[in-house]
Design a protein around this motif. Structure first.
Motif, PDB file in Angstrom:
ATOM      1  N   GLY A 131      48.046  32.058  44.271  1.00 48.71           N
ATOM      2  CA  GLY A 131      47.568  31.151  45.313  1.00 48.71           C
ATOM      3  C   GLY A 131      47.926  31.668  46.695  1.00 48.71           C
ATOM      4  N   GLN A 132      49.160  32.128  46.798  1.00 48.38           N
ATOM      5  CA  GLN A 132      49.631  32.684  48.058  1.00 48.38           C
ATOM      6  C   GLN A 132      48.741  33.841  48.487  1.00 48.38           C
ATOM      7  N   LEU A 133      48.387  34.657  47.501  1.00 54.47           N
ATOM      8  CA  LEU A 133      47.564  35.821  47.768  1.00 54.47           C
ATOM      9  C   LEU A 133      46.233  35.408  48.392  1.00 54.47           C
ATOM     10  N   TRP A 134      45.589  34.418  47.777  1.00 53.45           N
ATOM     11  CA  TRP A 134      44.287  33.990  48.280  1.00 53.45           C
ATOM     12  C   TRP A 134      44.422  33.402  49.676  1.00 53.45           C
ATOM     13  N   ALA A 135      45.494  32.633  49.917  1.00 47.86           N
ATOM     14  CA  ALA A 135      45.698  32.047  51.244  1.00 47.86           C
ATOM     15  C   ALA A 135      45.808  33.146  52.291  1.00 47.86           C
ATOM     16  N   MET A 136      46.553  34.180  51.967  1.00 47.60           N
ATOM     17  CA  MET A 136      46.742  35.246  52.939  1.00 47.60           C
ATOM     18  C   MET A 136      45.452  35.999  53.166  1.00 47.60           C
ATOM     19  N   LEU A 137      44.713  36.230  52.078  1.00 44.39           N
ATOM     20  CA  LEU A 137      43.433  36.919  52.232  1.00 44.39           C
ATOM     21  C   LEU A 137      42.503  36.107  53.124  1.00 44.39           C
ATOM     22  N   GLY A 138      42.542  34.776  52.953  1.00 48.87           N
ATOM     23  CA  GLY A 138      41.700  33.905  53.765  1.00 48.87           C
ATOM     24  C   GLY A 138      42.028  34.058  55.243  1.00 48.87           C
ATOM     25  N   ALA A 139      43.324  33.993  55.571  1.00 46.01           N
ATOM     26  CA  ALA A 139      43.765  34.128  56.957  1.00 46.01           C
ATOM     27  C   ALA A 139      43.295  35.450  57.519  1.00 46.01           C
ATOM     28  N   LEU A 140      43.388  36.461  56.677  1.00 50.42           N
ATOM     29  CA  LEU A 140      43.020  37.802  57.078  1.00 50.42           C
ATOM     30  C   LEU A 140      41.551  37.868  57.474  1.00 50.42           C
ATOM     31  N   VAL A 141      40.711  37.311  56.609  1.00 49.51           N
ATOM     32  CA  VAL A 141      39.264  37.371  56.863  1.00 49.51           C
ATOM     33  C   VAL A 141      38.911  36.536  58.096  1.00 49.51           C
ATOM     34  N   PHE A 199      35.876  45.402  60.316  1.00 48.64           N
ATOM     35  CA  PHE A 199      35.369  46.117  59.159  1.00 48.64           C
ATOM     36  C   PHE A 199      36.539  46.572  58.275  1.00 48.64           C
ATOM     37  N   GLY A 200      37.568  47.134  58.926  1.00 46.91           N
ATOM     38  CA  GLY A 200      38.733  47.623  58.172  1.00 46.91           C
ATOM     39  C   GLY A 200      39.404  46.509  57.394  1.00 46.91           C
ATOM     40  N   LEU A 201      39.594  45.365  58.061  1.00 52.89           N
ATOM     41  CA  LEU A 201      40.300  44.257  57.405  1.00 52.89           C
ATOM     42  C   LEU A 201      39.503  43.726  56.220  1.00 52.89           C
ATOM     43  N   ILE A 202      38.207  43.580  56.436  1.00 55.16           N
ATOM     44  CA  ILE A 202      37.388  43.046  55.337  1.00 55.16           C
ATOM     45  C   ILE A 202      37.381  44.022  54.168  1.00 55.16           C
ATOM     46  N   LEU A 203      37.295  45.319  54.516  1.00 55.94           N
ATOM     47  CA  LEU A 203      37.329  46.354  53.477  1.00 55.94           C
ATOM     48  C   LEU A 203      38.622  46.244  52.669  1.00 55.94           C
ATOM     49  N   ALA A 204      39.737  46.112  53.406  1.00 54.55           N
ATOM     50  CA  ALA A 204      41.039  46.040  52.732  1.00 54.55           C
ATOM     51  C   ALA A 204      41.116  44.809  51.844  1.00 54.55           C
ATOM     52  N   ALA A 205      40.642  43.669  52.387  1.00 50.89           N
ATOM     53  CA  ALA A 205      40.701  42.423  51.615  1.00 50.89           C
ATOM     54  C   ALA A 205      39.838  42.533  50.367  1.00 50.89           C
ATOM     55  N   THR A 206      38.649  43.104  50.519  1.00 49.46           N
ATOM     56  CA  THR A 206      37.762  43.247  49.369  1.00 49.46           C
ATOM     57  C   THR A 206      38.398  44.133  48.308  1.00 49.46           C
ATOM     58  N   GLY A 218      40.728  44.856  43.267  1.00 51.53           N
ATOM     59  CA  GLY A 218      41.845  45.407  42.479  1.00 51.53           C
ATOM     60  C   GLY A 218      42.278  44.427  41.407  1.00 51.53           C
ATOM     61  N   GLN A 219      42.180  43.120  41.722  1.00 55.92           N
ATOM     62  CA  GLN A 219      42.523  42.084  40.743  1.00 55.92           C
ATOM     63  C   GLN A 219      41.437  41.966  39.675  1.00 55.92           C
ATOM     64  N   ARG A 220      40.226  42.346  40.059  1.00 59.01           N
ATOM     65  CA  ARG A 220      39.070  42.067  39.196  1.00 59.01           C
ATOM     66  C   ARG A 220      38.610  43.304  38.441  1.00 59.01           C
ATOM     67  N   GLY A 221      39.459  44.317  38.308  1.00 59.08           N
ATOM     68  CA  GLY A 221      39.113  45.412  37.426  1.00 59.08           C
ATOM     69  C   GLY A 221      38.684  46.694  38.105  1.00 59.08           C
ATOM     70  N   LEU A 222      38.641  46.724  39.454  1.00 62.91           N
ATOM     71  CA  LEU A 222      38.410  48.003  40.127  1.00 62.91           C
ATOM     72  C   LEU A 222      39.596  48.912  39.791  1.00 62.91           C
ATOM     73  N   PRO A 223      39.342  50.195  39.475  1.00 64.39           N
ATOM     74  CA  PRO A 223      40.472  51.081  39.143  1.00 64.39           C
ATOM     75  C   PRO A 223      41.543  51.034  40.231  1.00 64.39           C
ATOM     76  N   LEU A 224      42.793  50.984  39.795  1.00 56.69           N
ATOM     77  CA  LEU A 224      43.916  50.741  40.695  1.00 56.69           C
ATOM     78  C   LEU A 224      43.989  51.763  41.826  1.00 56.69           C
ATOM     79  N   VAL A 248      43.574  53.097  47.550  1.00 57.46           N
ATOM     80  CA  VAL A 248      43.120  54.011  48.604  1.00 57.46           C
ATOM     81  C   VAL A 248      42.206  53.280  49.581  1.00 57.46           C
ATOM     82  N   ILE A 249      41.251  52.494  49.044  1.00 51.24           N
ATOM     83  CA  ILE A 249      40.304  51.811  49.930  1.00 51.24           C
ATOM     84  C   ILE A 249      41.020  50.789  50.800  1.00 51.24           C
ATOM     85  N   ALA A 250      41.903  49.993  50.181  1.00 54.37           N
ATOM     86  CA  ALA A 250      42.643  48.993  50.960  1.00 54.37           C
ATOM     87  C   ALA A 250      43.477  49.676  52.031  1.00 54.37           C
ATOM     88  N   GLY A 251      44.131  50.790  51.654  1.00 53.86           N
ATOM     89  CA  GLY A 251      44.956  51.524  52.612  1.00 53.86           C
ATOM     90  C   GLY A 251      44.123  52.032  53.767  1.00 53.86           C
TER      91      GLY A 251
END
Lengths: 299, 378, 261
Positions: B18-28, B48-55, B60-66, B71-74
């Motif tokens: 839950g915390q994770l989603w809240a932070m992602l929301g603030a970020l976006v 663009f960078g922030l949205i890319l990182a959040a996505t 990463g949670q939904r099965g994208l290779p770790l 790398v993309i988030a970074g």
């Protein structure tokens, strides 16, 4: 304890006699020069007597330091024009006053630094991300000569209008902070896997594990790092007094002594600082002994 | 988090779902308001960078290779951070600050994400152990840089890292002269003399139980005293130049080293000393073959403590008088002239020199006392 | 020559001064050990078995009585490198390899490098540790460490081997194997062995003579000559003779306990 009393006293006695002996060659040159100028013949006993009673010796004799310590504390406060007896407040010429200035900054900083250190240690032990990201820096920071930033902190705080005890206390806090963090992390991790597993079988909450296991087990580590921390705090407060232009505090006494070549003043300030440090470390040691004894952890 | 490990009470996942989603929301949210308010190129890049990182984080949670997600988030975070550095100019708008906080939160989440990974391979573990604190440190440095420029903090209070870096590059020659004066001449020579003297005295003292019992308490007592205070005395005795600094360092280093060495020399077990006795080993044989090697962990502990004391002593002693060079001299005079970038440059050099000197001893320790349980674990 | 006992104690007393007053660790010990004997000392803790071994090794000084080792004082015997000593813990130096540990007494005694190398290889083979020379002690199991420490005591030409509960800290399976190996070594080297233990089967299995001791004050209550042959497979422990000797040892221990006041 009693077994080492005689050896310790012997070693201390040897140190003091070496000190006295060193006074003769250290201060002898000045005496000989004086005698030559006056055209006097100098016998050895007079030479020795003179080397131990100069006003500004290169190395003051122990009794000179002791007399100065006595004069600048008890005598100054009791009889001095600005002393406690005559004015009701501490004289700014007494070491009690300067010692108190340093002590108050030390204690304030130490309390703050220790509190923050313990909090951070708790965070590090309970949060993996903090452990991995903050802990390496906490360890690395111990190898850095942090004391070098003391003058800057003083001046920067001066620039924004904060003077007096706070900047010094911040330096003290900073110096005592890292030893406490590192020591407490070690201490809070001191419980063995078996003891932690036992708490797990009781299905204890993390707060309970902390209060009943981690915190008590960390006590020996806490006291060990408190001793290191308080010693560092005093050094921080003394060094913090240097850049402010020698107004108050033991560090200021050291500095003004070195400006005016008042060696006896330097030595007495140094000994006052040593006594202060020793009593604070000793006090923590006493609390440690009592606490660990009551907890049944005394060796 | 997909890779949460279970290591008991000692560690927990850095953030719940839950915390994770809240932070992602603030970020976006921050990423969206920032370009709307500013409309500049960097602001769009940051968004663009922030949205890319959040996505990437969510994927990463939904099965994208770790590895890909990391790398993309970074890269997204890096883009956002760099854009904000470029865009940082006073007066900064509220949305700029929001974007800065969002980026910082994102970076912290990234660090927490990294810290929670449990790689199998040892090499990866080492990379993780280095990358996590390095990224965290870089984040702090970035906060400092952006905060100081955007907040228009005056240079006389806190110069930005970039200004300090510039200063280091510009004044390398002065820094080098100061380094030689303080570290090489003052700290190193004092360290060598103090440590050697302490070792020698320890070996001598070790022969006498009486002396050992007398010197150990006195030594540990003196080691806790503020010995830096002898600096004005040493300056009076040995002059302004480096010998007085070396003398302060000797005084500071001697007792901690003595206490550690004496304890170390008595560290060899009774059984091993009995063995030496049954072989009729001479004093020197048992010293070199048993007691000195057994003392090494203690001796290196002393060396490590003293290596940090040495630089402190040399710098602080210069506050009491020095020729017109040296790190302590430079710090105290430049502070007086409010040239804080130079002060920070000196502090940077001192920090690097101090930790490198410590690192040398730590590395040597690992080689010499490889057999000690504390070293074997690693 | 063969008539002279290797260890000879006459009226040996040893009293330790402690904070709680004097403690008599040994009282009136009379014992002579012949060359090639395997003598076990057995008894409850505090009976002085270890103390006696340490007196032989010149690690403790007796307060009264005489003791000779190879016809000399223990100190002279120690200086002549008459014995090797094995402690309960292996006591290997962690900073030296197994080979380096075995080489240590040889270095101290001034053997040449070639000789050192030859002897290290020889004793490693003897205790079946060949190939482990370059390993560090902590990389070996407890039993292997103890074998290495025995090898260290065998490396130089001492004709006496003093062992103070060498297998006390090991589990029974490892202990059985090391016991067998020790007998093999003893047969191969014909050394005189003094062996302290608190295990009755171990003492009976290994020894030609068993010295039963009892505490407060530490003294000898019985000396049992073993009727078992020198060649002893592990199965010998199920024979009637073995059980009889073990019974006698147990009786001796019980007597020692009952007449202690």
């Amino acid at each position: 304890m009693r077994r080492s009393a005689i050896p310790v006293l012997t070693v201390v006695a040897v140190i003091f006699s070496l000190w006295y002996i060193a006074c003769v060659p250290m201060n002898g040159q000045w005496t000989r020069d004086q005698a030559q100028r006056a055209g006097e013949e100098l016998s050895f006993p007079t030479l020795v007597a003179d080397t131990m009673s100069q006003d500004r010796p290169r190395l003051p004799a122990p009794h000179q330091v002791a007399v100065e310590l006595w004069n600048s504390t008890v005598v100054e406060e009791a009889t001095g024009r600005r002393g406690l007896w005559n004015t009701g407040s501490l004289s700014n010429r007494s070491l009690i006053y300067h010692g108190w200035v340093t002590l108050s900054a030390t204690l304030l900083g130490f309390a703050f630094g220790t509190g923050m250190g313990i909090l951070l240690a708790i965070g590090i032990v309970h949060n993996r991300a903090m452990d991995q990201s903050v802990m390496p820096w906490a360890i690395a920071s111990q190898t850095i000569p942090i004391l070098a930033i003391a003058p800057m902190i003083i001046v920067v705080f001066n620039a924004v209008g904060i003077t007096g005890i706070i900047p010094k206390a911040i330096i003290s806090a900073y110096l005592s902070f890292f030893p406490v963090v590192v020591g407490m992390v070690k201490g809070l991790r001191a419980p063995e896997v078996m003891q932690l597993d036992l708490m797990k079988t009781y299905s204890a909450t993390r707060a309970e594990v902390f209060a009943k296991l981690r915190w008590p087990s960390s006590m020996p580590y806490l006291f060990a790092s408190l001793k290191v921390g308080i010693a560092a705090s005093i050094v921080g407060a003394i060094v913090g007094e240097l850049p402010t232009g020698a107004v108050a505090g033991l560090g200021a006494r050291l500095l003004s002594g070195s400006y005016y070549g008042q060696t006896i003043q330097i030595w007495s300030a140094l000994f006052a600082a040593a006594i202060l440090a020793a009593s604070l470390v000793g006090l923590i040691g006493l609390i440690q002994r009592i606490t660990l004894k009551r907890m049944g952890m005394a060796q | 988090m997909s890779v949460v490990q279970d290591t008991g009470a000692a560690s927990v996942p850095a953030a719940g779902r839950g915390q994770l989603w809240a932070m992602l929301g603030a970020l976006v949210l921050a990423a969206v308001t920032y370009p709307l308010a500013e409309g500049t190129v960097p602001s769009f890049a940051a968004m663009f960078g922030l949205i890319l990182a959040a996505t990437a984080g969510v994927m990463g949670q939904r099965g994208l290779p770790l590895a890909g997600a990391l790398v993309i988030a970074g890269a997204g975070l890096l883009l956002a951070a760099a854009s904000l550095v470029g865009d940082a100019a006073p007066p900064a708008s509220g949305s700029f600050w929001l974007a800065m906080i969002a980026t910082w939160l994102g970076a912290w989440m990234y660090v927490a994400w990294l810290a929670d990974l449990t790689p199998r391979a040892n090499a990866l573990k080492r990379v993780q152990g280095l990358a996590t604190p390095a990224i965290f440190g870089a984040t702090l440095l970035w906060l400092w840089q952006v905060g100081v420029t955007a907040g228009n903090v005056p240079r006389v209070i806190l110069p930005a890292p970039s200004v300090i870096g510039e200063r280091i590059a510009r004044s390398a020659d002065i820094l080098w002269i100061d380094f030689v004066q303080t570290f090489v001449k003052g700290a190193l020579s004092g360290f060598a003399i103090g440590v050697a003297a302490a070792l020698l005295v320890a070996v001598l003292v070790d022969r006498s139980q009486f002396l050992k019992r007398g010197l150990l308490p006195v030594g540990s007592f003196v080691a806790a005293l503020p010995i830096v205070g002898t600096a004005p005395i040493m300056v009076m005795w040995f002059g302004f130049d480096w010998p007085s600094k070396a003398a302060v360092v000797v005084a500071m280093v001697f007792f901690p080293m003595l206490v550690n060495s004496v304890q170390g020399l008595s560290a060899a077990g009774a059984m091993q000393r009995d063995l030496m006795h049954t072989w009729s080993a001479s004093y020197w044989q048992s010293l070199f073959k048993l007691r000195l090697p057994a003392a090494m962990p203690f001796i290196f502990n002393g060396l490590k403590i003293c290596s940090t004391l040495a630089l402190i002593g040399a710098i602080v002693a210069e506050f009491f008088g020095s020729p017109t060079r040296g790190m302590g001299f430079r710090i105290s005079t430049e502070v007086g002239r409010l040239q804080l970038d130079m002060v920070w440059a000196e502090i940077t050099v001192a920090a690097i020199a101090g930790s490198a000197f410590y690192g040398v001893w730590a590395a040597l320790e690992r080689r010499v006392t490889f057999w000690h349980p504390s070293q074997r674990g690693r | 020559m063969s008539e002279q006992p290797v260890i000879e104690a006459r009226g040996l007393d040893l009293t330790f001064e402690t904070n709680d007053g004097p403690v008599q660790a040994l009282r009136d010990i009379n014992l002579s050990v012949a060359k090639g004997d395997f003598v076990s000392f057995i008894g409850p803790s505090g009976c002085g078995k270890t103390t006696f071994l340490r007196v032989v090794a010149d690690l403790e000084q007796p307060t009264a009585g005489t003791i000779t080792v190879n016809g000399m004082t223990p100190e002279a015997a120690r200086k002549a490198r008459a014995y090797g000593y094995v402690f309960q813990a292996a006591g290997l130096y962690p900073w030296r390899t197994i080979g380096g540990n075995i080489r240590l007494p040889l270095e101290i005694m001034g053997y040449s490098r070639d000789e050192q190398r030859r002897r290290v290889a020889e004793v490693l083979d003897l205790v079946e540790l060949t190939g482990f020379e370059k390993k560090f002690p902590w990389q070996l199991s407890g039993g292997m460490q103890q074998r290495a420490s025995i090898a260290r005591a065998l490396a130089f030409d001492a004709d006496i081997l003093l062992m103070d509960e060498p297998f006390g800290a090991l589990d029974e399976i490892v202990r059985d194997r090391l016991n067998e190996e020790l007998l093999r070594l003893w047969a191969a080297t014909s050394k005189t062995i003094g062996f302290v233990t608190h295990s009755i089967p171990e003492a009976v299995y290994l020894s030609t003579r068993i010295v039963v001791m009892s505490p407060r004050p530490g003294r000898i209550t019985d000396v049992i000559e073993s009727p078992l042959p020198r060649e002893r497979p592990l199965e010998i422990r199920d024979t009637k003779e073995f059980i009889e000797v073990a019974h006698r040892v147990r009786e001796g221990l019980r007597e020692g306990m009952s007449d202690a006041v």
